[in-house]
Design a protein around this motif. Structure first.
Motif, PDB file in Angstrom:
ATOM      1  N   THR A   1       0.846  -1.185   0.000  1.00 18.22           N
ATOM      2  CA  THR A   1       0.000   0.000   0.000  1.00 18.22           C
ATOM      3  C   THR A   1       0.883   1.235   0.000  1.00 18.22           C
ATOM      4  O   THR A   1       1.711   1.416   0.899  1.00 18.22           O
ATOM      5  CB  THR A   1      -0.907   0.025   1.254  1.00 18.22           C
ATOM      6  N   TRP A   2       0.730   2.035  -1.019  1.00 21.23           N
ATOM      7  CA  TRP A   2       1.476   3.295  -1.104  1.00 21.23           C
ATOM      8  C   TRP A   2       0.896   4.259  -0.079  1.00 21.23           C
ATOM      9  O   TRP A   2      -0.313   4.469  -0.012  1.00 21.23           O
ATOM     10  CB  TRP A   2       1.374   3.859  -2.514  1.00 21.23           C
ATOM     11  N   THR A   3       1.745   4.861   0.737  1.00 17.87           N
ATOM     12  CA  THR A   3       1.308   5.802   1.775  1.00 17.87           C
ATOM     13  C   THR A   3       1.920   7.182   1.567  1.00 17.87           C
ATOM     14  O   THR A   3       1.942   7.991   2.479  1.00 17.87           O
ATOM     15  CB  THR A   3       1.674   5.270   3.173  1.00 17.87           C
ATOM     16  N   GLY A   4       2.417   7.430   0.368  1.00 18.30           N
ATOM     17  CA  GLY A   4       3.169   8.656   0.119  1.00 18.30           C
ATOM     18  C   GLY A   4       2.416   9.793  -0.529  1.00 18.30           C
ATOM     19  O   GLY A   4       3.030  10.780  -0.932  1.00 18.30           O
ATOM     20  N   ASP A   5       1.080   9.705  -0.634  1.00 19.77           N
ATOM     21  CA  ASP A   5       0.340  10.824  -1.222  1.00 19.77           C
ATOM     22  C   ASP A   5       0.379  12.007  -0.258  1.00 19.77           C
ATOM     23  O   ASP A   5       0.006  11.897   0.899  1.00 19.77           O
ATOM     24  CB  ASP A   5      -1.103  10.431  -1.503  1.00 19.77           C
ATOM     25  N   ARG A   6       0.865  13.116  -0.732  1.00 15.44           N
ATOM     26  CA  ARG A   6       0.959  14.330   0.092  1.00 15.44           C
ATOM     27  C   ARG A   6      -0.194  15.295  -0.189  1.00 15.44           C
ATOM     28  O   ARG A   6      -0.101  16.487   0.083  1.00 15.44           O
ATOM     29  CB  ARG A   6       2.302  15.021  -0.168  1.00 15.44           C
ATOM     30  N   GLY A   7      -1.252  14.762  -0.745  1.00 16.03           N
ATOM     31  CA  GLY A   7      -2.428  15.582  -1.012  1.00 16.03           C
ATOM     32  C   GLY A   7      -2.566  16.047  -2.445  1.00 16.03           C
ATOM     33  O   GLY A   7      -3.609  16.541  -2.840  1.00 16.03           O
ATOM     34  N   VAL A   8      -1.508  15.876  -3.234  1.00 16.70           N
ATOM     35  CA  VAL A   8      -1.565  16.300  -4.637  1.00 16.70           C
ATOM     36  C   VAL A   8      -1.167  15.163  -5.586  1.00 16.70           C
ATOM     37  O   VAL A   8      -0.997  15.383  -6.777  1.00 16.70           O
ATOM     38  CB  VAL A   8      -0.661  17.539  -4.891  1.00 16.70           C
ATOM     39  N   GLY A   9      -1.026  13.955  -5.048  1.00 16.72           N
ATOM     40  CA  GLY A   9      -0.678  12.811  -5.889  1.00 16.72           C
ATOM     41  C   GLY A   9       0.640  12.991  -6.607  1.00 16.72           C
ATOM     42  O   GLY A   9       1.568  13.600  -6.083  1.00 16.72           O
ATOM     43  N   THR A  10       0.684  12.522  -7.822  1.00 15.69           N
ATOM     44  CA  THR A  10       1.919  12.564  -8.611  1.00 15.69           C
ATOM     45  C   THR A  10       1.901  13.709  -9.619  1.00 15.69           C
ATOM     46  O   THR A  10       2.243  13.533 -10.792  1.00 15.69           O
ATOM     47  CB  THR A  10       2.131  11.222  -9.344  1.00 15.69           C
ATOM     48  N   THR A  11       1.546  14.873  -9.133  1.00 15.16           N
ATOM     49  CA  THR A  11       1.518  16.035 -10.032  1.00 15.16           C
ATOM     50  C   THR A  11       2.901  16.428 -10.524  1.00 15.16           C
ATOM     51  O   THR A  11       3.038  17.076 -11.550  1.00 15.16           O
ATOM     52  CB  THR A  11       0.850  17.252  -9.352  1.00 15.16           C
ATOM     53  N   SER A  12       3.955  16.033  -9.786  1.00 16.09           N
ATOM     54  CA  SER A  12       5.329  16.240 -10.245  1.00 16.09           C
ATOM     55  C   SER A  12       6.215  15.185  -9.578  1.00 16.09           C
ATOM     56  O   SER A  12       5.799  14.512  -8.637  1.00 16.09           O
ATOM     57  CB  SER A  12       5.837  17.646  -9.896  1.00 16.09           C
ATOM     58  N   TYR A  13       7.426  15.084 -10.065  1.00 15.68           N
ATOM     59  CA  TYR A  13       8.358  14.078  -9.545  1.00 15.68           C
ATOM     60  C   TYR A  13       8.639  14.268  -8.058  1.00 15.68           C
ATOM     61  O   TYR A  13       8.853  13.325  -7.332  1.00 15.68           O
ATOM     62  CB  TYR A  13       9.660  14.112 -10.358  1.00 15.68           C
ATOM     63  N   ARG A  14       8.655  15.482  -7.597  1.00 15.07           N
ATOM     64  CA  ARG A  14       8.951  15.767  -6.189  1.00 15.07           C
ATOM     65  C   ARG A  14       7.696  15.958  -5.329  1.00 15.07           C
ATOM     66  O   ARG A  14       7.807  16.202  -4.142  1.00 15.07           O
ATOM     67  CB  ARG A  14       9.850  16.988  -6.078  1.00 15.07           C
ATOM     68  N   SER A  15       6.513  15.830  -5.913  1.00  9.29           N
ATOM     69  CA  SER A  15       5.288  16.113  -5.173  1.00  9.29           C
ATOM     70  C   SER A  15       4.816  14.952  -4.303  1.00  9.29           C
ATOM     71  O   SER A  15       3.952  15.142  -3.460  1.00  9.29           O
ATOM     72  CB  SER A  15       4.163  16.499  -6.135  1.00  9.29           C
ATOM     73  N   TYR A  16       5.363  13.781  -4.490  1.00 11.40           N
ATOM     74  CA  TYR A  16       4.855  12.612  -3.770  1.00 11.40           C
ATOM     75  C   TYR A  16       5.956  11.940  -2.952  1.00 11.40           C
ATOM     76  O   TYR A  16       7.130  12.012  -3.275  1.00 11.40           O
ATOM     77  CB  TYR A  16       4.231  11.607  -4.739  1.00 11.40           C
ATOM     78  N   GLY A  17       5.527  11.292  -1.885  1.00  9.39           N
ATOM     79  CA  GLY A  17       6.446  10.521  -1.069  1.00  9.39           C
ATOM     80  C   GLY A  17       6.594   9.116  -1.623  1.00  9.39           C
ATOM     81  O   GLY A  17       5.728   8.622  -2.346  1.00  9.39           O
ATOM     82  N   ARG A  18       7.678   8.476  -1.273  1.00  4.62           N
ATOM     83  CA  ARG A  18       7.951   7.126  -1.770  1.00  4.62           C
ATOM     84  C   ARG A  18       7.594   6.051  -0.752  1.00  4.62           C
ATOM     85  O   ARG A  18       7.905   4.888  -0.929  1.00  4.62           O
ATOM     86  CB  ARG A  18       9.428   7.001  -2.127  1.00  4.62           C
ATOM     87  N   ASP A  19       6.921   6.405   0.338  1.00  3.26           N
ATOM     88  CA  ASP A  19       6.653   5.460   1.418  1.00  3.26           C
ATOM     89  C   ASP A  19       5.564   4.463   1.054  1.00  3.26           C
ATOM     90  O   ASP A  19       4.601   4.787   0.351  1.00  3.26           O
ATOM     91  CB  ASP A  19       6.234   6.207   2.685  1.00  3.26           C
ATOM     92  N   ALA A  20       5.753   3.251   1.567  1.00  2.16           N
ATOM     93  CA  ALA A  20       4.784   2.180   1.350  1.00  2.16           C
ATOM     94  C   ALA A  20       4.813   1.235   2.542  1.00  2.16           C
ATOM     95  O   ALA A  20       5.793   1.195   3.296  1.00  2.16           O
ATOM     96  CB  ALA A  20       5.135   1.414   0.073  1.00  2.16           C
TER      97      ALA A  20
END
Length: 158
Positions: A11-30
């Motif tokens: 389960t990906w837990t890295g959504d920071r509220g804006v999804g994958t809108t850019s390479y640096r916008s999301y976390g890599r945690d799972a």
């Protein structure tokens, strides 16, 4: 031949509220889990790839799988050969090459098992058994890169 099947949930837990809108916008945690396991594994990318250095990355998990598989295969062949192992550790290392397109692959892994046996008469066999264990390791047989071994065999102090 017997077939064995394994299942894990990720389960990906890295959504920071804006999804994958850019390479640096999301976390890599799972979170990695499996039915019947008491503990989840906290995964992420390597820090180089903007991951959390406190979490396990896939490259470390692959190396850990190789090291543990060799351990389990080694203990089996040692017991069958009458070699009494009383301690075992490994300082495994792996190398990966990243390609220009952002991909990459492991190019090698080296296991450094440090085995302690109960008697000097077992040292030669204990060292030789690493080759058989390597042939029997399911994970090593499944990867497309060389897995080397640099074993050390010690005798338990009296």
């Amino acid at each position: 031949m017997l077939d064995h099947h394994y299942a894990v949930d990720l389960t990906w837990t890295g959504d920071r509220g804006v999804g994958t809108t850019s390479y640096r916008s999301y976390g890599r945690d799972a979170l990695i889990s499996a039915a019947g396991k008491r503990h989840d594994l906290e995964g992420s990318a390597d820090r180089t790839f903007h991951g959390d250095a406190d979490r396990w990355n896939p490259e470390e998990l692959l190396l850990a799988a190789l090291a543990e598989c060799h351990l389990l295969s080694y203990l089996h062949v040692a017991a069958a050969a009458g070699v009494v192992v009383v301690a075992y550790s490994d300082a495994a290392e792996g190398s990966m090459t990243q390609t220009a397109d952002g991909g990459g692959r492991f190019t090698s892994a080296t296991l450094r098992p440090r085995v302690t046996v109960t008697d000097e008469s077992m040292v030669e066999a204990a060292t030789r058994l690493h080759a058989e264990a390597s042939r029997k390791c399911f994970i090593a047989a499944s990867v497309a890169f060389p897995v080397g071994h640099e074993p050390t065999t010690l005798v338990r102090a009296s």
